[in-house]
Scaffold this motif. Structure first.
Motif, mmCIF file in Angstrom:
data_model
loop_
_atom_site.group_PDB
_atom_site.id
_atom_site.type_symbol
_atom_site.label_atom_id
_atom_site.label_comp_id
_atom_site.label_asym_id
_atom_site.label_seq_id
_atom_site.Cartn_x
_atom_site.Cartn_y
_atom_site.Cartn_z
ATOM 1 N N PRO A 39 0.905 -1.101 0.058
ATOM 2 C CA PRO A 39 -0.021 0.017 -0.024
ATOM 3 C C PRO A 39 0.778 1.279 -0.038
ATOM 4 N N ASN A 40 0.304 2.469 -0.963
ATOM 5 C CA ASN A 40 1.043 3.535 -0.956
ATOM 6 C C ASN A 40 2.817 3.430 -1.007
ATOM 7 N N TYR A 41 3.034 2.616 -2.170
ATOM 8 C CA TYR A 41 4.213 2.265 -2.473
ATOM 9 C C TYR A 41 4.927 3.500 -3.197
ATOM 10 N N LYS A 42 5.836 4.021 -2.679
ATOM 11 C CA LYS A 42 6.599 5.176 -3.118
ATOM 12 C C LYS A 42 7.444 4.965 -4.249
ATOM 13 N N LYS A 43 7.701 3.308 -4.709
ATOM 14 C CA LYS A 43 8.437 3.344 -6.105
ATOM 15 C C LYS A 43 7.631 3.229 -6.988
ATOM 16 N N ASP A 44 6.337 3.103 -6.938
ATOM 17 C CA ASP A 44 5.143 3.010 -7.863
ATOM 18 C C ASP A 44 4.902 4.248 -8.430
ATOM 19 N N THR A 45 5.382 4.791 -9.361
ATOM 20 C CA THR A 45 4.991 6.365 -9.754
ATOM 21 C C THR A 45 3.992 6.315 -11.037
ATOM 22 N N ARG A 46 3.339 5.317 -11.351
ATOM 23 C CA ARG A 46 2.256 5.178 -12.046
ATOM 24 C C ARG A 46 1.187 5.997 -11.883
ATOM 25 N N ALA A 47 0.640 6.515 -12.802
ATOM 26 C CA ALA A 47 -0.937 7.285 -12.448
ATOM 27 C C ALA A 47 -1.807 6.304 -11.915
ATOM 28 N N ARG A 48 -2.051 5.143 -12.407
ATOM 29 C CA ARG A 48 -2.773 4.113 -11.544
ATOM 30 C C ARG A 48 -1.934 3.107 -10.962
ATOM 31 N N PRO A 49 -1.408 3.173 -9.863
ATOM 32 C CA PRO A 49 -0.577 2.130 -9.322
ATOM 33 C C PRO A 49 -1.132 1.013 -9.536
ATOM 34 N N ALA A 50 -0.218 -0.089 -9.499
ATOM 35 C CA ALA A 50 -0.666 -1.596 -9.348
ATOM 36 C C ALA A 50 -0.831 -2.186 -7.952
ATOM 37 N N ALA A 51 -1.940 -2.334 -7.473
ATOM 38 C CA ALA A 51 -2.245 -2.905 -6.177
ATOM 39 C C ALA A 51 -2.846 -3.907 -6.122
ATOM 40 N N LEU A 52 -2.506 -4.869 -5.017
ATOM 41 C CA LEU A 52 -3.155 -6.138 -4.857
ATOM 42 C C LEU A 52 -4.463 -6.051 -4.441
ATOM 43 N N LYS A 53 -5.562 -6.594 -4.934
ATOM 44 C CA LYS A 53 -7.042 -6.147 -4.723
ATOM 45 C C LYS A 53 -7.185 -6.915 -3.580
ATOM 46 N N THR A 54 -6.991 -8.210 -3.540
ATOM 47 C CA THR A 54 -7.398 -9.058 -2.210
ATOM 48 C C THR A 54 -6.427 -9.704 -1.486
ATOM 49 N N MET A 55 -6.246 -11.087 -1.586
ATOM 50 C CA MET A 55 -5.404 -11.642 -0.646
ATOM 51 C C MET A 55 -3.775 -11.838 -0.991
ATOM 52 N N PRO A 56 -3.013 -11.671 -0.163
ATOM 53 C CA PRO A 56 -1.346 -11.796 -0.744
ATOM 54 C C PRO A 56 -1.339 -13.332 -0.523
ATOM 55 N N ARG A 57 -0.366 -13.891 -1.400
ATOM 56 C CA ARG A 57 -0.511 -15.319 -1.455
ATOM 57 C C ARG A 57 0.802 -15.547 -2.548
ATOM 58 N N THR A 58 1.207 -16.867 -2.550
ATOM 59 C CA THR A 58 2.214 -17.461 -3.494
ATOM 60 C C THR A 58 1.468 -18.231 -4.505
ATOM 61 N N VAL A 59 1.651 -18.227 -5.851
ATOM 62 C CA VAL A 59 0.861 -19.207 -6.692
ATOM 63 C C VAL A 59 1.797 -19.862 -7.535
ATOM 64 N N PRO A 60 1.718 -21.175 -7.845
ATOM 65 C CA PRO A 60 2.561 -22.078 -8.512
ATOM 66 C C PRO A 60 2.704 -21.695 -9.948
ATOM 67 N N ILE A 61 3.687 -21.622 -10.664
ATOM 68 C CA ILE A 61 3.788 -21.506 -12.114
ATOM 69 C C ILE A 61 4.452 -22.573 -12.970
ATOM 70 N N THR A 62 4.382 -22.870 -13.910
ATOM 71 C CA THR A 62 5.254 -23.793 -14.917
ATOM 72 C C THR A 62 6.461 -23.466 -14.874
ATOM 73 N N PRO A 63 7.408 -24.606 -15.043
ATOM 74 C CA PRO A 63 8.625 -24.190 -15.418
ATOM 75 C C PRO A 63 8.885 -23.417 -16.645
ATOM 76 N N VAL A 64 8.123 -23.572 -17.527
ATOM 77 C CA VAL A 64 7.933 -22.830 -18.903
ATOM 78 C C VAL A 64 7.938 -21.256 -18.804
ATOM 79 N N LEU A 65 6.905 -21.101 -17.664
ATOM 80 C CA LEU A 65 6.696 -19.516 -17.586
ATOM 81 C C LEU A 65 7.699 -18.936 -16.753
ATOM 82 N N HIS A 66 8.185 -19.603 -15.923
ATOM 83 C CA HIS A 66 9.535 -19.597 -14.966
ATOM 84 C C HIS A 66 10.452 -19.070 -15.698
ATOM 85 N N ALA A 67 11.065 -19.918 -16.622
ATOM 86 C CA ALA A 67 12.038 -19.624 -17.791
ATOM 87 C C ALA A 67 11.964 -18.471 -18.417
ATOM 88 N N CYS A 68 10.721 -18.159 -18.991
ATOM 89 C CA CYS A 68 10.451 -17.260 -19.782
ATOM 90 C C CYS A 68 10.681 -15.884 -19.013
#
Length: 424
Positions: free
Chosen positions: A251-280
């Protein structure tokens, strides 16, 4: 008066702490006093929520200015809005903005569809009416208390506000929000083929690999646009451990200088991804993202280098700043316009629905009763959220249609079999 030039507009100011606050400005650039106090209690709200409420407040002041309504004078007499005025305000709140007009024009150019009436959908209209009623109630009660009205006028104002709420909110039921289109399996294949770097159907002359990784992340994870844009380099798991993305609330992240800052709408979490997406993602970060700084240095763009080094967001624009929300919308709009098989209203949310469709189809037999709980975690919904059933509705509707068609085929087959038996 959908084409009327607005008297008031919204400006989101940013404090040194990183907090955003909405101001309602007139044409002279001077902020209105009352909305400042109104939004003081809402400072903890997300950026988009504050922005949406502020735009409604600006529309209310436009209406009052246009009609020559002195709200303070009305309240002094124990009044707020007349019935016809409340009806006119309700209609005024349905007007679409210039950005929506542009999106609709692009859709019509592609689909040759009949032009739509210039009003917002029922769901958005309902939000606006409730917010307008809330602001008028707050403002009228504030004026009432400042004037120190006697009991009779106070009761009259209370009665008037109850009537206003009934006219704006209670009598105007929200229409069901139509389901946004998800991609079919065939459309998904077309999309994945089109966004491959060096693909003959790739519509992007530059930033092809960045856009490929960005769209692959949307398609594979089903995350919200703000969640993807809020990812930092450190949120990608290091090589050698199970591949994941960490979604962190900032919240109120100083480094996010965008006009519409990117914010986490709901729950913080860790999501698994495939090795392909990780490598990309890792390749984009270590190769393409780093090249942006070298390019800016070669061009002598010191401001661009400073912008690039001031943040750690994964997805970056060509000038070193974090990729903006409008930049993502432009990417999706380009695909929707250039790729014939994709819907004209192609958006990140379409891929979120596509993910949920695939999850429903592939997980029903494997996960059993755990399906809802796992979906809630991956999508960032609170336990017991109705969103799980809502997003699965399209799959349910399609499966229901398939069942009906199969019933019809079975009925026709039995009818033909009975006819054959009668003949013999």
């Amino acid at each position: 008066m959908y084409g009327a030039s607005p008297e008031f507009h919204v400006k989101m100011v940013r404090f040194e702490s990183g907090e955003h606050f909405p101001l309602i400005l007139g044409r002279d650039g001077v902020p209105l006093r009352e909305p400042v106090f109104f939004f003081e209690k809402d400072r903890h709200f997300a950026f988009n929520t504050l922005d949406g409420k502020a735009r409604v407040v600006a529309m209310v002041h436009d209406f009052l200015q246009e009609r020559g309504i002195d709200l303070r004078g009305r309240v002094r007499q124990g009044l707020v809005l007349k019935i016809l005025e409340a009806t006119s305000l309700k209609n005024r709140l349905r007007a679409i903005g210039p950005r929506t007009v542009l999106i609709r024009e692009r859709q019509q150019q592609k689909t040759r569809a009949t032009p739509k009436i210039p009003i917002v959908g029922g769901h958005e209209g309902s939000h606006r009416r409730r917010r307008a009623a809330q602001y008028l109630k707050w403002s009228s009660e504030r004026i009432r208390d400042e004037l120190g009205l006697p009991v009779a006028e106070r009761e009259s104002v209370k009665s008037e506000l109850a009537k206003l709420k009934e006219l704006l909110v209670d009598q105007a039921k929200s229409m069901a929000q139509p389901l946004l289109p998800a991609l079919s399996m065939e459309q998904s294949f077309v999309l994945l083929d089109a966004i491959r770097p060096e693909s003959p159907t790739n519509p992007f002359p530059s930033q092809q690999f960045r856009n490929f990784v960005l769209l692959l992340a949307f398609w594979e994870t089903g995350l919200r646009k703000s969640e993807i844009l809020g990812l930092e380099v450190g949120d990608l798991s290091p090589t050698g451990v199970p591949p994941t993305l960490k979604l962190v609330r900032r919240p109120n992240y100083k480094k996010d200088t965008r006009a519409r800052p990117a914010a986490l709408k709901t729950m913080p979490r860790t999501v698994p991804i495939t090795p392909v997406l990780h490598a990309c993602l890792a390749y984009y970060i270590n190769e393409h993202r780093r090249k942006i700084e070298f390019t800016l240095r070669d061009q002598g763009d010191k401001a661009g280098v400073k912008r690039f080094k001031s943040h750690a967001f994964i997805f970056v624009g060509a000038r070193g700043a974090p990729l903006s929300s409008s930049g993502v919308q432009k990417i999706f709009a380009t695909l929707g316009m250039r790729i014939r098989e994709l819907p004209a209203q192609f958006s990140p949310h379409a891929l979120r629905r596509t993910w949920n469709d695939l999850f429903t189809e592939l997980s029903a037999e494997r996960l059993g009763p755990r399906e809802t709980q796992i979906r809630e975690h991956l999508m960032g919904w609170v336990r017991g959220s109705r969103q799980s059933a809502h997003y699965a509705m399209r799959t349910t509707q399609r499966q229901a249609a398939e069942v009906v068609q199969q019933m019809q085929r079975d009925w026709v087959a039995r009818w033909k079999e009975m006819k054959e038996c009668q003949r013999t």
